[in-house]
Design an enzyme around this catalytic site. Structure first.
Site, PDB file in Angstrom:
ATOM      1  N   LYS A 188      28.478  15.248  -3.989  1.00  0.00           N
ATOM      2  CA  LYS A 188      28.745  14.619  -2.688  1.00  0.00           C
ATOM      3  C   LYS A 188      29.870  13.618  -2.914  1.00  0.00           C
ATOM      4  O   LYS A 188      29.749  12.417  -2.668  1.00  0.00           O
ATOM      5  CB  LYS A 188      27.454  13.963  -2.163  1.00  0.00           C
ATOM      6  CG  LYS A 188      27.545  13.402  -0.759  1.00  0.00           C
ATOM      7  CD  LYS A 188      27.674  14.469   0.326  1.00  0.00           C
ATOM      8  CE  LYS A 188      27.901  13.806   1.675  1.00  0.00           C
ATOM      9  NZ  LYS A 188      28.258  14.795   2.732  1.00  0.00           N
TER      10      LYS A 188
ATOM     11  N   ASP B 196      14.542  24.786  -3.823  1.00  0.00           N
ATOM     12  CA  ASP B 196      13.550  25.244  -2.840  1.00  0.00           C
ATOM     13  C   ASP B 196      14.219  26.133  -1.786  1.00  0.00           C
ATOM     14  O   ASP B 196      13.631  27.100  -1.303  1.00  0.00           O
ATOM     15  CB  ASP B 196      12.857  24.057  -2.145  1.00  0.00           C
ATOM     16  CG  ASP B 196      11.636  23.565  -2.905  1.00  0.00           C
ATOM     17  OD1 ASP B 196      11.615  23.692  -4.153  1.00  0.00           O
ATOM     18  OD2 ASP B 196      10.683  23.062  -2.267  1.00  0.00           O
TER      19      ASP B 196
ATOM     20  N   TYR C  55      16.109  10.100  -9.957  1.00  0.00           N
ATOM     21  CA  TYR C  55      14.719  10.162 -10.409  1.00  0.00           C
ATOM     22  C   TYR C  55      14.399   9.106 -11.466  1.00  0.00           C
ATOM     23  O   TYR C  55      13.256   8.721 -11.618  1.00  0.00           O
ATOM     24  CB  TYR C  55      14.431  11.541 -11.023  1.00  0.00           C
ATOM     25  CG  TYR C  55      14.066  12.608 -10.020  1.00  0.00           C
ATOM     26  CD1 TYR C  55      14.872  12.863  -8.918  1.00  0.00           C
ATOM     27  CD2 TYR C  55      12.923  13.380 -10.193  1.00  0.00           C
ATOM     28  CE1 TYR C  55      14.550  13.860  -8.019  1.00  0.00           C
ATOM     29  CE2 TYR C  55      12.585  14.380  -9.297  1.00  0.00           C
ATOM     30  CZ  TYR C  55      13.403  14.615  -8.218  1.00  0.00           C
ATOM     31  OH  TYR C  55      13.076  15.598  -7.325  1.00  0.00           O
TER      32      TYR C  55
ATOM     33  N   ASP D  64      26.092  19.340   1.203  1.00  0.00           N
ATOM     34  CA  ASP D  64      25.708  19.769   2.557  1.00  0.00           C
ATOM     35  C   ASP D  64      26.276  21.154   2.854  1.00  0.00           C
ATOM     36  O   ASP D  64      25.583  22.038   3.374  1.00  0.00           O
ATOM     37  CB  ASP D  64      26.131  18.735   3.622  1.00  0.00           C
ATOM     38  CG  ASP D  64      27.582  18.267   3.483  1.00  0.00           C
ATOM     39  OD1 ASP D  64      28.237  18.589   2.471  1.00  0.00           O
ATOM     40  OD2 ASP D  64      28.065  17.573   4.413  1.00  0.00           O
TER      41      ASP D  64
ATOM     42  N   ASP E  35      16.846  19.754  -7.033  1.00  0.00           N
ATOM     43  CA  ASP E  35      15.472  19.878  -6.558  1.00  0.00           C
ATOM     44  C   ASP E  35      15.462  20.490  -5.157  1.00  0.00           C
ATOM     45  O   ASP E  35      14.728  21.437  -4.868  1.00  0.00           O
ATOM     46  CB  ASP E  35      14.812  18.491  -6.541  1.00  0.00           C
ATOM     47  CG  ASP E  35      13.395  18.541  -5.994  1.00  0.00           C
ATOM     48  OD1 ASP E  35      12.644  19.446  -6.425  1.00  0.00           O
ATOM     49  OD2 ASP E  35      13.046  17.709  -5.146  1.00  0.00           O
TER      50      ASP E  35
HETATM   51  C1  IPM Z   1      10.135  20.359  -8.951  1.00  0.00           C
HETATM   52  C2  IPM Z   1       9.167  19.446  -8.276  1.00  0.00           C
HETATM   53  C3  IPM Z   1       9.128  18.103  -8.975  1.00  0.00           C
HETATM   54  C4  IPM Z   1      10.521  17.525  -8.930  1.00  0.00           C
HETATM   55  C5  IPM Z   1       8.096  17.116  -8.420  1.00  0.00           C
HETATM   56  C6  IPM Z   1       6.702  17.671  -8.440  1.00  0.00           C
HETATM   57  C7  IPM Z   1       8.141  15.780  -9.120  1.00  0.00           C
HETATM   58  O1  IPM Z   1       9.485  19.317  -6.927  1.00  0.00           O
HETATM   59  O2  IPM Z   1      10.003  20.566 -10.179  1.00  0.00           O
HETATM   60  O3  IPM Z   1      11.020  20.882  -8.290  1.00  0.00           O
HETATM   61  O4  IPM Z   1      10.912  16.909  -7.930  1.00  0.00           O
HETATM   62  O5  IPM Z   1      11.231  17.668  -9.928  1.00  0.00           O
HETATM   63 MG    MG Z   2      11.021  20.619  -6.272  1.00  0.00          MG
END
Ligand code: IPM
Ligand code: MG
Length: 367
Positions: free
Chosen positions: A191, A251, A141, A223, A247
């Site tokens: 990884k 999710d 990032y 993975d 990140d």
């Molecule tokens: C998160 C989000 C952010 C990230 C985005 C919006 C930049 O996806 O906080 O998980 O990738 O950190």
């Molecule tokens: Mg995110």
């Protein structure tokens, strides 16, 4: 106690979920006798629209003076094709870096009342209780060189995954110390079969582990981890990983909790002289522009982030517990927002906030 908090609603549903989170924070302050000083600032797409940049100087100054910052979400489709420095997400990266919040804690747990909200079988998700510790101010990032150059067939883009030993060490200590207060297990995800960056990561994590002999450490390749998270999520306690893997995996973790709308997060790093964390608190979900402004987003991730703020930045454990118990009560009540209620009339964003306040009061003054 004086709670000096900056609110950055940001974009899309960030606005309505932070409104409910602030409602709950205000309510807690009133019930428990704290003084709340709120300020509001611009971050993300709204900041580009109003101040020409996703992370205005004024927001930076405010964030550096308050005790804690509560953030909604950033991102608007109108900026999808904008250059990187004019994208809402840059604002988020900017504030994380400015505050030095290198550890992003994302608790993922299953709630009994939401077992059926997960597409996974109940026996897999029941009892899941993990915390993802995502490194937040390094890696792909932020690494340089970065950018897109050239044109035609030779046009190319580059991002750089870079970590220093020091960056790996400090987030690892955070993960091990958290594990000591939990089930004493850290799973570090990398990884290292391909990336040198991950090889250093694994080596440094192993070294840090020697200082925590009461904590069991294992390693997973990212993975494989993605697969284990759905095959056997209960085995995870503290999952430690770098920025981008964290990140993505968080999710996936949202699937275990029933909805991404449920997940709170706390980003911490430096400590103040008082021992309190400098903290940035935000739900894990995005700005969801498709449902913004309709009073139907789930505010529980944002409200859970308020609980995290009370705990980490203010040390108000009882107040944090009151919010978390109220979240459980709302879930038990069955009057749930649309993401958790596929059939029947869902609760609106503001109804959920009101219900949380009601449960907080009921718990405080038993009827
Ligand atoms: C998160 C989000 C952010 C990230 C985005 C919006 C930049 O996806 O906080 O998980 O990738 O950190
Ligand atoms: Mg995110």
């Amino acid at each position: 106690m004086n709670l000096n908090v900056l609110v950055l609603p940001g974009d899309g549903i960030g606005v309505e979920v932070t409104q409910e989170a602030v409602k709950v924070l205000t309510h807690i302050a009133r019930e428990y006798g704290h003084t709340l000083s709120l300020s509001e600032g611009l971050l993300g797409g709204i900041a580009i629209q109003k101040a020409g940049t996703p992370f205005p100087e004024e927001t930076r100054k405010l964030a550096l003076t308050v005790d804690a910052t509560l953030l909604g979400a950033v991102g608007l489709p109108e900026f999808d094709n904008a250059p990187p420095e004019k994208r809402p997400e840059r604002g988020l990266l900017g504030i994380r870096k400015a505050l030095g919040v290198f550890a992003n804690l994302r608790p993922v747990r299953s709630y009994r009342a939401l077992l059926d909200s997960s597409p996974l079988k109940n026996h897999l998700v029941e009892g899941v209780d993990m915390i993802i510790v995502r490194e937040l101010t390094g890696g792909l990032y932020y690494g340089t060189p970065r950018g897109i150059a050239g044109s035609g067939p030779t046009e190319r883009a580059v991002n750089t995954m870079t970590y220093s030993r020091e960056e790996i060490e400090r987030v690892s200590h955070m993960a091990f110390q958290l594990a000591q207060k939990r089930r004493k297990k850290v799973t570090s995800v990398d990884k290292s079969n391909v990336l040198e960056n991950s090889q250093l990561w694994r080596r440094v994590v192993n070294e840090v582990a020697t200082q925590y002999s009461d904590v069991k450490l294992d390693h997973l390749l990212v993975d494989n981890c993605a697969m284990q998270l759905v095959l056997g999520p209960k085995h995870f306690d503290v999952l430690l990983t770098e920025n981008m893997f964290g990140d993505i995996l968080s999710d996936e973790g949202a699937v275990l909790a029933g909805s991404i709308g449920m997940l709170p997060s706390a980003s911490i790093g430096a400590k103040r002289p008082s021992g309190a964390w400098v903290g940035l608190y935000e739900p894990v979900h995005g700005s969801a522009p498709d449902i913004a402004g309709q009073n139907k987003a789930n505010p529980l991730g944002a409200i859970g982030s308020v609980a995290a703020m009370l705990e980490y930045s203010f040390g108000l454990i009882e107040e944090a517990l009151a919010v978390n118990m109220a979240i459980e009560e709302v879930l038990k009540s069955g009057h749930l927002p649309a993401d958790l209620k596929p059939a029947g009339k869902p609760a609106s964003t503001s109804e959920v906030g009101d219900a949380i306040c009601r449960y907080v009061s009921e718990r405080r003054v038993p009827a």
